[in-house]
Write an enzyme that holds these catalytic residues in place. Sequence first.
Site, PDB file in Angstrom:
ATOM      1  NE  ARG A  54      -3.720   1.000   2.110  1.00  0.00           N
ATOM      2  CZ  ARG A  54      -4.897   1.332   2.630  1.00  0.00           C
ATOM      3  NH1 ARG A  54      -4.970   2.227   3.577  1.00  0.00           N
ATOM      4  NH2 ARG A  54      -5.994   0.748   2.208  1.00  0.00           N
TER       5      ARG A  54
ATOM      6  CG  HIS B 148      -8.605   0.686  -2.539  1.00  0.00           C
ATOM      7  ND1 HIS B 148      -7.821  -0.385  -2.131  1.00  0.00           N
ATOM      8  CD2 HIS B 148      -9.226   1.146  -1.411  1.00  0.00           C
ATOM      9  CE1 HIS B 148      -7.959  -0.555  -0.833  1.00  0.00           C
ATOM     10  NE2 HIS B 148      -8.803   0.345  -0.374  1.00  0.00           N
TER      11      HIS B 148
ATOM     12  CD  GLN C 102     -12.880  -0.668  -0.270  1.00  0.00           C
ATOM     13  OE1 GLN C 102     -11.992  -0.381   0.489  1.00  0.00           O
ATOM     14  NE2 GLN C 102     -14.104  -1.006   0.136  1.00  0.00           N
TER      15      GLN C 102
ATOM     16  CG  ASP D 190     -12.988   7.685  -0.650  1.00  0.00           C
ATOM     17  OD1 ASP D 190     -12.806   7.524   0.580  1.00  0.00           O
ATOM     18  OD2 ASP D 190     -12.060   7.618  -1.491  1.00  0.00           O
TER      19      ASP D 190
ATOM     20  CB  CYS E 168     -13.905   2.525   0.600  1.00  0.00           C
ATOM     21  SG  CYS E 168     -13.407   4.255   0.531  1.00  0.00           S
TER      22      CYS E 168
ATOM     23  NE  ARG F  93     -10.877  -3.956   1.163  1.00  0.00           N
ATOM     24  CZ  ARG F  93      -9.894  -3.141   1.581  1.00  0.00           C
ATOM     25  NH1 ARG F  93     -10.156  -2.158   2.406  1.00  0.00           N
ATOM     26  NH2 ARG F  93      -8.648  -3.293   1.153  1.00  0.00           N
TER      27      ARG F  93
HETATM   28  N1  NVA Z   1      -9.468   7.741  -1.282  1.00  0.00           N
HETATM   29  C1  NVA Z   1      -9.090   7.268   0.037  1.00  0.00           C
HETATM   30  C2  NVA Z   1      -9.431   5.830   0.170  1.00  0.00           C
HETATM   31  C3  NVA Z   1      -9.167   5.234   1.536  1.00  0.00           C
HETATM   32  C4  NVA Z   1      -9.521   3.786   1.620  1.00  0.00           C
HETATM   33  C5  NVA Z   1      -7.613   7.507   0.251  1.00  0.00           C
HETATM   34  O1  NVA Z   1      -6.823   7.212  -0.655  1.00  0.00           O
HETATM   35  O2  NVA Z   1      -7.234   8.009   1.306  1.00  0.00           O
HETATM   36  N1   CP Z   2     -11.022   0.985   2.887  1.00  0.00           N
HETATM   37  C1   CP Z   2      -9.737   0.892   3.283  1.00  0.00           C
HETATM   38  O1   CP Z   2      -8.842   0.618   2.482  1.00  0.00           O
HETATM   39  O2   CP Z   2      -9.532   1.101   4.608  1.00  0.00           O
HETATM   40  P1   CP Z   2      -8.104   1.245   5.333  1.00  0.00           P
HETATM   41  O3   CP Z   2      -7.498   2.516   4.799  1.00  0.00           O
HETATM   42  O4   CP Z   2      -8.406   1.285   6.785  1.00  0.00           O
HETATM   43  O5   CP Z   2      -7.261   0.055   4.948  1.00  0.00           O
END
Ligand code: NVA
Ligand code: CP
Length: 338
Positions: A108, A135, A138, A231, A273, A318
């Site tokens: 990540r 993502h 997800q 989101d 999400c 998830r």
């Molecule tokens: N768009 C958000 C998604 C988090 C799961 C981010 O990248 O922070």
């Molecule tokens: N939805 C998601 O990816 O959550 P986290 O950022 O907590 O992993």
Amino acid sequence: MQSVFQGKSFLAEKDFTKDELLYFIDFAAHLKALKQKGIAHQYLKGKNIALLFEKTSTRTRAAFTVAANDLGAHPEFLGANDIQLGTKESTIDTAKVLGSMFDGIEFRGFAQETVETLAQYAGVPVWNGLTDLWHPTQMIADFLTIKEHFGKIAGLNLAYCGDGRNNMANSLLVTGAILGLNVRIVSPKALFPNPEIIALAKSFAKTSGSELVITDDIDQGVLKANIIYTDVWVSMGEESQFAERIELLKPYQVNQAMLEKTQNLDQFIFLHCLPAFHDTQTTYGQKIAELYGLTEMEVTDEVFQGKYAKQFQQAENRMHAIKAIMAATLGNLFIPKV
Ligand code: NVA
Ligand code: CP
């Protein structure tokens, strides 16, 4: 017969066909049922899994950890401040080292290029746990949740309201287009998706029959929606942009009035999400309330706690989704040929 995914990485939805994505979704549903019945499914017994996190996470980290344990593998968390990657060691060198010890790697972080490079040089499957661009794990969870509710995916209408150019908008647009779900990105013009992402999604929609709409018109965007998805307004790494995003996205907040505009509440769910800004019970939430006078952002607490909200089922999924992805790409599955 081996899984067709054996040894493959999972980096972006666009790399998979409709049938392949449906396979991951259905396999996730199967593994969820096994877990609920207490039936062991140790497809990765004895394997070692590296979990690389440049950005923070609750769901993705927890899901990979529990899924690896359930599959009989050993997960090892390697956070941004724990390893040399980025500061003292290149992505290529890190990939070679980790690939020589671990059987699979989750990443990540910020650049999609990093996860692509890891996959190119590690020699083991690499799974994208979120980048600035996509993502994908997800998506398997989200479409499993949608299938659990509606019994189908193709032909449904999903309206994504919010930042139209972030990883979630990109992934929903492209995955929906592959799977034949109609996707409306409902956001201010300044936050419309990148034209390249729209073109990619349109190329998939030609085959699937999915209808894609990019609009700043909320009434048009949410009419007859089966799913409203939102989101955070400010993604990880963009924290300096709260003021301008709040200004742009305030009208796109998912609230009860927006839900009514769907005129479709007998066939409707809300998804997010997570994490979500729906109250002031976080330090960020409190700071936003102090600075901008806003106690809820992308979704009101009423909708978040309401009867259409399925975000916690989605969050649990998830784990099942990530388990399916790891097992299909790294496990020794017995798949009978007919
Ligand atoms: N768009 C958000 C998604 C988090 C799961 C981010 O990248 O922070
Ligand atoms: N939805 C998601 O990816 O959550 P986290 O950022 O907590 O992993």
